[in-house]
Design an enzyme around this catalytic site. Structure first.
Site, short mmCIF file in Angstrom:
data_model
loop_
_atom_site.label_atom_id
_atom_site.label_comp_id
_atom_site.label_asym_id
_atom_site.label_seq_id
_atom_site.Cartn_x
_atom_site.Cartn_y
_atom_site.Cartn_z
N ARG A 174 0.83 -1.22 0.00
CA ARG A 174 0.00 0.00 0.00
C ARG A 174 0.86 1.27 0.00
NH1 ARG A 174 -3.11 -3.57 -0.74
NH2 ARG A 174 -5.26 -3.73 -0.06
N SER A 243 -10.90 -0.56 2.70
CA SER A 243 -10.18 -0.65 3.98
C SER A 243 -9.81 0.75 4.46
CB SER A 243 -8.89 -1.46 3.82
OG SER A 243 -9.16 -2.76 3.38
N GLU A 339 -5.55 4.45 5.80
CA GLU A 339 -5.17 4.07 4.43
C GLU A 339 -5.53 5.13 3.38
OE1 GLU A 339 -4.12 2.64 1.20
OE2 GLU A 339 -6.25 2.24 1.25
N1 EPU Z 1 -11.25 -10.17 10.37
C1 EPU Z 1 -12.04 -10.20 11.49
N2 EPU Z 1 -13.06 -9.33 11.59
C2 EPU Z 1 -13.35 -8.44 10.61
C3 EPU Z 1 -12.54 -8.40 9.48
C4 EPU Z 1 -11.48 -9.27 9.37
O1 EPU Z 1 -11.83 -10.99 12.39
O2 EPU Z 1 -14.30 -7.69 10.79
C5 EPU Z 1 -10.15 -11.12 10.25
C6 EPU Z 1 -10.61 -12.41 9.60
O3 EPU Z 1 -10.00 -13.50 10.25
C7 EPU Z 1 -10.10 -12.34 8.19
C8 EPU Z 1 -8.84 -11.51 8.38
O4 EPU Z 1 -9.14 -10.59 9.44
O5 EPU Z 1 -9.82 -13.59 7.69
C9 EPU Z 1 -8.46 -10.71 7.15
O6 EPU Z 1 -9.60 -10.06 6.61
P1 EPU Z 1 -9.84 -10.02 5.02
O7 EPU Z 1 -9.55 -11.33 4.41
O8 EPU Z 1 -11.18 -9.44 4.82
O9 EPU Z 1 -8.72 -9.09 4.48
P2 EPU Z 1 -8.10 -7.78 5.08
O10 EPU Z 1 -6.73 -8.08 5.60
O11 EPU Z 1 -9.06 -7.18 6.01
C10 EPU Z 1 -6.89 -6.96 2.90
C11 EPU Z 1 -6.88 -5.70 2.09
C12 EPU Z 1 -8.11 -5.62 1.21
C13 EPU Z 1 -8.11 -6.82 0.29
C14 EPU Z 1 -8.11 -8.10 1.16
C15 EPU Z 1 -7.99 -9.38 0.35
C16 EPU Z 1 -5.64 -4.08 3.39
C17 EPU Z 1 -5.68 -2.86 4.24
N3 EPU Z 1 -6.80 -4.55 2.98
O12 EPU Z 1 -8.01 -6.88 3.77
O13 EPU Z 1 -8.02 -4.44 0.44
O14 EPU Z 1 -9.24 -6.83 -0.55
O15 EPU Z 1 -6.97 -8.09 2.06
O16 EPU Z 1 -6.69 -9.50 -0.12
O17 EPU Z 1 -4.56 -4.56 3.07
C18 EPU Z 1 -8.63 -2.12 0.35
O18 EPU Z 1 -7.44 -1.86 0.35
O19 EPU Z 1 -9.51 -1.22 0.29
C19 EPU Z 1 -9.05 -3.52 0.45
C20 EPU Z 1 -10.34 -3.86 0.56
#
Ligand code: EPU
Length: 343
Positions: A174, A243, A339
């Site tokens: 990012r 995010s 972000e």
């Molecule tokens: N989780 C929770 N509660 C929540 C959300 C997440 O417990 O409310 C835990 C879950 O265990 C989940 C883990 O966190 O498995 C990770 O969540 P998720 O797979 O939704 O991915 P993320 O790390 O929250 C990142 C990117 C997203 C991208 C996804 C998929 C960042 C800041 N965000 O999200 O990017 O789509 O991975 O690769 O790196 C964006 O940048 O706008 C964005 C949506």
């Protein structure tokens, strides 16, 4: 050459333009002076005029990764360069030059339709092609950095057009060179390099569970669209900027200590000596998921996404963000970085 015949006219000025539909939070925003840029050649003269008047300025792409105040002073450049062409193709790769104003998701669809797989994991990310490299958009194990050959931009410092090679862009999670030089470059075109050799990337658990055998790029695209539509609110229905926080990267020792206290901690491997934590999990543990604070809140299906229920402002969102940052720091000793770009 006859300038009058060859130079494009200066972009049209729209005074006091409302930008509610041009920022995905759906904030009521008024740009004092807005200029729609349809051709890179319009930029030098416009930027000279802006500099001469010492006006503040910024570029707006899809408005999907920004927090905008109710008034944007000075000049706002609405990026709408949409030219797109395949510049070369050989047995190793295809190069495509894409205008900064092209919608990112439309470009991903176009690439698959033209049998150029590679970008399918990045489906349905809102925003424009020009904004995508600035924060190095990424999802499901793929980042745009892997596909950028070079970037054409107007450098307002030297008042010239420049080309930055991939290595010059200093891409990281990012992050990019552009993020460290805010208000200097106006990205006009991104040149993508799509290798002929293609491999499915389905190692992210969320994605892997959709397939039993090796999927096609189109199947991955469909699955990513399905996952994102379920997890992330559609900005046309509920205002948001994806995010709202980056996933924080901490030293291994801090990770180990946290893990011993919180065995459910969700994290990902990162560079040696560090670990990337799931900010959504941290925020969720603090009890914020689905909470509301006036007109804004935390999305009910994904704690990493802040939403505008209607009538919210940048101040409201930043107030909520501060509450979340304070609580996460207090409970886990981890600092969350915002972000989107805050203006
Ligand atoms: N989780 C929770 N509660 C929540 C959300 C997440 O417990 O409310 C835990 C879950 O265990 C989940 C883990 O966190 O498995 C990770 O969540 P998720 O797979 O939704 O991915 P993320 O790390 O929250 C990142 C990117 C997203 C991208 C996804 C998929 C960042 C800041 N965000 O999200 O990017 O789509 O991975 O690769 O790196 C964006 O940048 O706008 C964005 C949506």
């Amino acid at each position: 050459m006859n300038r009058a015949q060859n130079a494009p006219s200066l972009p049209k000025l729209s005074p006091n333009l409302g930008l509610k539909s041009r920022n995905t939070f759906g904030f009521e925003v008024c740009a004092e002076q807005a200029y729609e840029i349809t051709d890179a050649a319009q930029i030098p003269e416009l930027m000279q005029a802006i500099a001469a008047q010492n006006l503040p300025w910024r570029v707006l792409g899809g408005g999907s990764n920004v927090v905008l105040p109710s008034t944007l002073p000075g000049a706002t450049l609405l990026m709408n360069i949409t030219a797109q062409e395949i510049v070369s193709a050989d047995e190793k790769e295809t190069r495509i030059a894409v205008g900064a104003g092209v919608n990112w998701h439309e470009f991903v669809i176009w690439s698959l339709q033209h049998d150029l797989p590679g970008l399918e994991n990045l489906a349905l990310i809102p925003g424009t092609v020009g904004a995508a490299p600035i924060q190095n958009i990424g999802a499901y194990g793929v980042e745009i950095a892997q596909y950028v050959n070079s970037i054409e931009a107007f450098d307002t410092q030297s008042q010239t057009f420049v080309t930055l090679a991939n290595a010059d862009c200093q891409f990281a999670y990012r992050d990019s060179y552009f993020k460290h030089h805010p208000n200097r470059f106006i990205v006009t075109k991104v040149i993508f390099s799509i290798p002929k050799a293609w491999q499915a990337r389905t190692h992210y658990a969320d994605l892997a569970k959709h397939f039993s055998t090796g999927p096609s790029a189109q199947a991955i695209f469909d699955a990513v669209c399905a996952i994102r539509s379920q997890k992330l609110p559609n900005p046309k229905v509920i205002g948001n900027a994806g995010s709202f926080f980056q996933n924080p990267i901490v030293p291994n020792e801090q990770y180990e200590t946290l893990l011993s206290k919180h065995p459910g901690l969700v994290s990902y491997p990162d560079a040696p000596g560090t670990r990337k934590l799931a900010a959504g999990w941290l925020i969720d543990q603090c009890g914020f998921k689905g909470q509301r604070m006036g007109e804004v809140g935390v999305y009910e299906n994904q704690a990493l996404v802040l939403v505008n229920h209607g009538g919210g402002t940048a101040q409201d969102i930043l107030g909520l963000a501060k509450c979340i940052q304070d609580k996460v720091r207090n409970d886990f000793g981890v600092s969350l970085q915002i972000e989107p770009n805050v203006y």
